[in-house]
Write a protein that holds these residues in place. Structure first.
Motif, short mmCIF file in Angstrom:
data_model
loop_
_atom_site.label_atom_id
_atom_site.label_comp_id
_atom_site.label_asym_id
_atom_site.label_seq_id
_atom_site.Cartn_x
_atom_site.Cartn_y
_atom_site.Cartn_z
N GLN A 42 42.04 9.31 -7.36
CA GLN A 42 41.61 11.18 -7.27
C GLN A 42 40.35 11.25 -8.46
OE1 GLN A 42 45.40 11.71 -8.64
NE2 GLN A 42 46.61 11.87 -6.70
N ILE A 43 40.23 10.36 -9.03
CA ILE A 43 38.94 10.12 -9.89
C ILE A 43 37.73 9.28 -9.40
CG2 ILE A 43 40.49 10.12 -12.18
CD1 ILE A 43 39.52 7.46 -12.70
N GLY B 118 26.34 7.80 -9.72
CA GLY B 118 26.07 8.32 -10.65
C GLY B 118 24.75 9.18 -10.33
N SER B 119 23.73 9.08 -11.33
CA SER B 119 22.48 10.24 -11.25
C SER B 119 21.59 9.59 -11.70
CB SER B 119 22.04 11.20 -12.08
OG SER B 119 22.30 10.93 -13.57
N SER B 120 21.48 7.95 -11.41
CA SER B 120 20.62 7.00 -11.50
C SER B 120 20.30 6.45 -9.93
CB SER B 120 20.94 5.86 -12.53
OG SER B 120 19.59 5.38 -13.64
N THR C 163 25.24 -1.45 -15.95
CA THR C 163 25.77 0.30 -16.37
C THR C 163 26.57 0.73 -15.32
OG1 THR C 163 24.13 0.97 -15.23
CG2 THR C 163 23.77 0.95 -17.40
N THR C 164 27.05 0.26 -13.63
CA THR C 164 28.05 0.35 -13.74
C THR C 164 28.57 -0.50 -12.64
OG1 THR C 164 26.35 2.17 -12.56
CG2 THR C 164 28.07 2.11 -11.07
N ARG D 296 31.05 7.85 -20.85
CA ARG D 296 32.00 8.90 -19.88
C ARG D 296 33.06 8.38 -18.91
NH1 ARG D 296 28.10 12.68 -18.54
NH2 ARG D 296 28.78 12.47 -15.85
N ASN D 297 32.61 7.75 -17.85
CA ASN D 297 33.15 7.49 -17.09
C ASN D 297 33.83 5.97 -17.04
OD1 ASN D 297 32.12 9.47 -15.07
ND2 ASN D 297 30.69 8.05 -14.60
N MET D 298 33.74 5.11 -18.03
CA MET D 298 34.31 4.59 -18.54
C MET D 298 36.22 4.66 -18.91
SD MET D 298 33.72 0.87 -16.87
CE MET D 298 34.55 0.44 -17.45
N PRO D 299 35.89 5.73 -20.39
CA PRO D 299 37.23 5.57 -20.60
C PRO D 299 38.65 6.18 -19.86
CG PRO D 299 35.16 5.93 -22.19
CD PRO D 299 35.23 5.86 -21.22
#
Length: 107
Positions: free
Chosen positions: A38-39, A65-67, A15-16, A79-82
Motif C-alpha cells: 500500500q505504500i 524515486g526521481s534519482s 540512498t535507496t 521522507r520515505n524511511m519514516p
C-alpha cells in the motif's frame, strides 16, 4: 511478528534500500506484505531463492524515486524511511538494521 526477520539493504550510494524479509514457510505474513504494498513496496520480480531450513526470503523493492535508475534522492529517503518504519512498527517490527553493502558483499 513471531519468526519474521526484516532488514534493509542497499548498495552505493546507499540512498535507496530494499527490504529482505525472512519468514517461516508455513506462516507467510500476508498482512505485512499487503501493508507494505500500500505504500509502494513490491517484490522485485526476480526468481526467489528456494526455502532454507524452513525459512523463505522475500525481497521487496522501494517505490521509485526521481534519482538515477529510479533511486531516491536524499530528500526522498528522509521522507520515505519514516513511513516504511512506521508500517513495520505496526506489526511489532522495530530496530530494523540497514546493511550498507560493499562490492565485496555483493559478489
Amino acid at each position: 511478528m513471531k519468526g519474521v526477520s526484516v532488514a534493509f539493504n542497499s548498495k552505493a550510494p546507499h540512498t535507496t534500500p530494499w527490504l529482505s524479509i525472512e519468514h517461516p514457510v508455513d506462516a507467510v505474513p500476508e498482512d505485512l506484505f499487503s501493508a507494505l504494498a500500500q505504500i509502494g513496496w513490491a517484490e522485485d520480480g526476480l526468481r526467489g531463492a528456494p526455502p532454507l531450513d524452513g525459512m523463505q526470503e522475500i525481497i521487496l523493492v522501494a517505490p521509485k524515486g526521481s534519482s538515477l535508475f529510479g533511486g531516491w534522492t536524499d530528500e526522498e529517503r528522509r521522507r520515505n524511511m519514516p513511513i516504511v518504519r512506521e508500517v513495520l512498527r505496526k506489526f511489532g517490527i522495530t530496530g530494523v538494521p540497514w546493511y550498507r553493502l560493499s562490492l565485496e558483499d555483493l559478489l
